[in-house]
Design a protein around this motif. Sequence first.
Motif, short mmCIF file in Angstrom:
data_model
loop_
_atom_site.label_atom_id
_atom_site.label_comp_id
_atom_site.label_asym_id
_atom_site.label_seq_id
_atom_site.Cartn_x
_atom_site.Cartn_y
_atom_site.Cartn_z
N PRO A 1 -17.52 15.73 14.79
CA PRO A 1 -16.05 17.00 15.10
C PRO A 1 -15.09 16.15 15.72
O PRO A 1 -14.18 15.82 15.88
CB PRO A 1 -16.84 17.98 16.25
N MET A 2 -15.12 14.74 16.62
CA MET A 2 -14.73 13.69 17.10
C MET A 2 -14.21 12.72 16.00
O MET A 2 -13.09 12.51 15.40
CB MET A 2 -15.31 12.83 18.18
N THR A 3 -15.63 12.65 14.83
CA THR A 3 -14.27 11.99 14.20
C THR A 3 -13.38 13.06 12.90
O THR A 3 -12.25 12.35 12.18
CB THR A 3 -15.59 11.57 13.02
N ILE A 4 -13.78 14.35 12.77
CA ILE A 4 -12.99 15.14 12.28
C ILE A 4 -11.21 15.16 12.60
O ILE A 4 -10.36 15.33 12.06
CB ILE A 4 -13.97 16.37 12.05
N MET A 5 -11.64 14.93 14.23
CA MET A 5 -10.39 15.83 15.09
C MET A 5 -9.46 14.30 14.38
O MET A 5 -8.36 13.97 14.81
CB MET A 5 -9.98 15.89 16.13
N ILE B 1 -15.48 20.77 27.82
CA ILE B 1 -15.56 19.11 28.10
C ILE B 1 -15.61 18.03 26.90
O ILE B 1 -15.06 17.06 26.43
CB ILE B 1 -16.98 18.29 28.71
N ASN B 2 -16.35 18.85 25.80
CA ASN B 2 -16.92 18.51 24.09
C ASN B 2 -15.04 18.36 24.02
O ASN B 2 -14.53 16.74 23.38
CB ASN B 2 -17.14 19.16 23.64
N ILE B 3 -13.98 19.00 24.32
CA ILE B 3 -12.98 18.89 23.61
C ILE B 3 -11.73 17.82 24.18
O ILE B 3 -10.83 17.72 23.49
CB ILE B 3 -11.68 21.27 23.92
N ILE B 4 -12.58 17.59 25.79
CA ILE B 4 -11.23 16.84 26.32
C ILE B 4 -11.23 15.02 26.10
O ILE B 4 -11.14 14.63 25.79
CB ILE B 4 -11.42 16.58 28.07
N ALA B 5 -12.93 14.95 25.54
CA ALA B 5 -13.25 13.55 24.79
C ALA B 5 -13.03 13.63 23.47
O ALA B 5 -12.78 12.81 23.51
CB ALA B 5 -14.83 13.71 24.88
N PHE B 6 -12.79 14.86 22.57
CA PHE B 6 -12.60 14.72 21.76
C PHE B 6 -10.61 14.17 21.45
O PHE B 6 -10.61 13.64 20.14
CB PHE B 6 -12.66 15.36 20.42
#
Length: 441
Positions: free
Chosen positions: A411-415, A374-379
Amino acid sequence: MKTAADVLNKPFHSNFLKLIFAGSLVGILTGLVVSLFRWIIDQTLSGLQIIYPAMAQHHWWILAYAGLTIIICLVLGYVIHPFQTDLVGSGVPQIEAILAGQHTMNWAQVLWRKFIGGLLAICPGLFLGREGPCIQMGAAIGQGFSEHFFHNNRDITRTLLSCGIAAGLSAAFSAPLAGTMFLLEEIVFHFQPQIWLTALAAAICSDAVTVCFFGTKPCLFLPITNNLPVHSYPIMIILGLILGICAYGYQYCLLNLRWWFSKIHQIPAQYHSIFPLLLIIPVGLWQPRILGGSHLLINYLVAKVTHVGMHNYPQLIMYLLIFLVIRFVWSMLSYGATVPGGIFMPILVLGALLGCISAPLMIQTNVIPATDFINIIAFSMAAYFGAIEHAPFTAILLITEMVGSIEQILPMTIMTFVAYLVNDLLGGRPIYTALREEIFA
């Protein structure tokens, strides 16, 4: 030596108090209009989940529905034709043009025609977002408020129109911070206190109104309960690179839509909606959940991935790839067909699909734990949106407010940052600025 009394302003002499009050009223009015707009769309799209399975069982109903679709196309064309330049698309490029002195707007005509036209385009299930019409309707309310109570003072009109923009996005997604940041990062491009203070007041008030209608639950709640481990952070750079390339592809196709549709000479432009409106019918018969903007589809995808599990991931990825192709193609058909509607939510859905496709592959190769899909989906939603819009701050704030979690900002900011840089290196531009140059060339 000066004292505090010499340095501080006198009490109750704020320069912004009058404007903040006016901005708050614009926010309340925008919240009421957008709440009604959202409610009608939600109820109609829920109704499609009943109508399409019924049509699949009674095939003759399909002909009746196609006839109704043609009537919708004719009414939609009648509504938008007198103010077609103002009403097509999201309306954000038109608002940018007004603030840049390139365009003017009849706010009353735009307000009711965008409301009706947006419903006629989105409610049948076209892959359009509600946020574009909400932003433009908010801006129209701000302009109208200024004309009636401030005698169309130029500076105040700009300020209240800006308040309407922030309030519209805030009410569309229950995201006041993202609404304000979108205004600053993508519309006015400067951090002037008179603008952002009044805009924030408007965004808060509009969100407060939507809370009364829809409650406090985030409109795209995702149950993010685990943090991505630090050793998985480097893969965010690779995924950000891929999403940046995909974002450029989206921009390239979107900015060619007007040229492609201009080749259709047999049907007047105001009736081009007949193509996506009829073509959406077989899609709805196959899978009605895919219709609309649609934030409900993202929740369905999360549930689908959870239910299927990683042991059956080849079939899962094939299923998601079909969803991705259909969502991309029909999003382009919908947005290019001279209809009112936004691109925020369609972009977020495509980002979510790219995340849904990437996460199982990363889990199978032990790059991330299975609990973190789910984290990857949000990112992915944040990165894809931030790259296309060239608005990374807005993307991060929007996803954070929509999903209801601030656990994974880094991690969201990095991506998002990597995707933005890649898109920029490939020649991408802020999408609304590019669309404005197309419309007002």
